[in-house]
Design a protein around this motif. Structure first.
Motif, PDB file in Angstrom:
ATOM      1  N   ALA A   1       3.949   5.201  -5.845  1.00  0.00           N
ATOM      2  CA  ALA A   1       3.875   5.096  -7.305  1.00  0.00           C
ATOM      3  C   ALA A   1       2.871   6.098  -7.870  1.00  0.00           C
ATOM      4  O   ALA A   1       3.137   6.752  -8.881  1.00  0.00           O
ATOM      5  N   GLU A   2       1.723   6.233  -7.211  1.00  0.00           N
ATOM      6  CA  GLU A   2       0.708   7.180  -7.686  1.00  0.00           C
ATOM      7  C   GLU A   2       1.203   8.620  -7.578  1.00  0.00           C
ATOM      8  O   GLU A   2       0.925   9.433  -8.452  1.00  0.00           O
ATOM      9  N   GLU A   3       1.950   8.918  -6.526  1.00  0.00           N
ATOM     10  CA  GLU A   3       2.439  10.283  -6.318  1.00  0.00           C
ATOM     11  C   GLU A   3       3.660  10.611  -7.179  1.00  0.00           C
ATOM     12  O   GLU A   3       3.833  11.743  -7.595  1.00  0.00           O
ATOM     13  N   THR A   4       4.508   9.622  -7.417  1.00  0.00           N
ATOM     14  CA  THR A   4       5.813   9.884  -8.011  1.00  0.00           C
ATOM     15  C   THR A   4       5.955   9.378  -9.442  1.00  0.00           C
ATOM     16  O   THR A   4       6.613  10.010 -10.255  1.00  0.00           O
TER      17      THR A   4
ATOM     18  N   ALA B   1       0.833  -1.206   0.000  1.00  0.00           N
ATOM     19  CA  ALA B   1       0.000   0.000   0.000  1.00  0.00           C
ATOM     20  C   ALA B   1       0.868   1.255   0.000  1.00  0.00           C
ATOM     21  O   ALA B   1       0.548   2.249  -0.655  1.00  0.00           O
ATOM     22  N   VAL B   2       1.978   1.206   0.722  1.00  0.00           N
ATOM     23  CA  VAL B   2       2.933   2.321   0.712  1.00  0.00           C
ATOM     24  C   VAL B   2       3.527   2.456  -0.687  1.00  0.00           C
ATOM     25  O   VAL B   2       3.664   3.550  -1.224  1.00  0.00           O
ATOM     26  N   GLY B   3       3.858   1.322  -1.301  1.00  0.00           N
ATOM     27  CA  GLY B   3       4.399   1.334  -2.658  1.00  0.00           C
ATOM     28  C   GLY B   3       3.413   1.896  -3.666  1.00  0.00           C
ATOM     29  O   GLY B   3       3.791   2.672  -4.546  1.00  0.00           O
TER      30      GLY B   3
ATOM     31  N   VAL C   1       7.499  -0.268  -3.097  1.00  0.00           N
ATOM     32  CA  VAL C   1       7.229  -0.184  -4.538  1.00  0.00           C
ATOM     33  C   VAL C   1       7.451  -1.552  -5.185  1.00  0.00           C
ATOM     34  O   VAL C   1       6.640  -1.997  -6.009  1.00  0.00           O
ATOM     35  N   ALA C   2       8.515  -2.223  -4.804  1.00  0.00           N
ATOM     36  CA  ALA C   2       8.777  -3.564  -5.351  1.00  0.00           C
ATOM     37  C   ALA C   2       7.637  -4.518  -4.987  1.00  0.00           C
ATOM     38  O   ALA C   2       7.159  -5.281  -5.841  1.00  0.00           O
ATOM     39  N   ALA C   3       7.175  -4.478  -3.752  1.00  0.00           N
ATOM     40  CA  ALA C   3       6.073  -5.349  -3.320  1.00  0.00           C
ATOM     41  C   ALA C   3       4.794  -5.014  -4.081  1.00  0.00           C
ATOM     42  O   ALA C   3       4.046  -5.919  -4.476  1.00  0.00           O
TER      43      ALA C   3
ATOM     44  N   PHE D   1      15.296   9.395  -8.453  1.00  0.00           N
ATOM     45  CA  PHE D   1      14.595   9.474  -7.187  1.00  0.00           C
ATOM     46  C   PHE D   1      15.464   8.863  -6.106  1.00  0.00           C
ATOM     47  O   PHE D   1      16.123   7.854  -6.333  1.00  0.00           O
ATOM     48  N   LEU D   2      15.450   9.456  -4.955  1.00  0.00           N
ATOM     49  CA  LEU D   2      16.144   8.889  -3.807  1.00  0.00           C
ATOM     50  C   LEU D   2      15.091   8.275  -2.893  1.00  0.00           C
ATOM     51  O   LEU D   2      14.423   8.980  -2.142  1.00  0.00           O
ATOM     52  N   LEU D   3      14.923   6.983  -3.012  1.00  0.00           N
ATOM     53  CA  LEU D   3      13.942   6.274  -2.203  1.00  0.00           C
ATOM     54  C   LEU D   3      14.622   5.662  -0.993  1.00  0.00           C
ATOM     55  O   LEU D   3      15.743   5.158  -1.096  1.00  0.00           O
TER      56      LEU D   3
END
Length: 107
Positions: free
Chosen positions: A33-36, A27-29, A97-99, A87-89
């Motif tokens: 993804a939606e924001e970035t 959900a964080v990913g 994001v991978a998940a 991007f610096l993740l």
């Protein structure tokens, strides 16, 4: 003394272990993804979605590539690429994001 130390360690591990066992949060990913990423990529699971940038692959297509693994995504997300912004993740964001992308494989 030793029993007190073992009890303290046991209490600490019982408090910390569930958080460690949860693993990455897709959900964080997805939110990231939606924001970035969504300004260039189709990030959702919709099979008919098109990426805003025709050169940017849809996340659904990336997920379904035979070469896509957790490790390959994490390496990709931590590497710079000519056609992408750098991007610096954080490690947690990369894992999320991978998940999320790997979860699209099932859709």
């Amino acid at each position: 003394m030793r029993l007190a130390l073992l009890s303290t360690i046991a209490v600490f591990l019982s408090a910390v272990a569930p958080a460690l066992a949860q693993g990455p949060d897709p959900a964080v990913g997805r939110r990231l993804a939606e924001e970035t990423c969504a300004s260039c990529h189709a990030v959702g699971a919709e099979p008919d979605a098109k990426s805003p940038d025709s050169k940017a692959p849809r996340f659904l297509d990336v997920a379904k590539m035979p070469s896509t693994t957790e490790l390959s995504l994490k390496v990709f997300l931590r590497s710079s690429h000519r056609n992408m912004p750098n991007f610096l993740l954080s490690p947690e964001e990369t894992d999320g994001v991978a998940a999320y992308i790997l979860g699209l494989k099932k859709k």
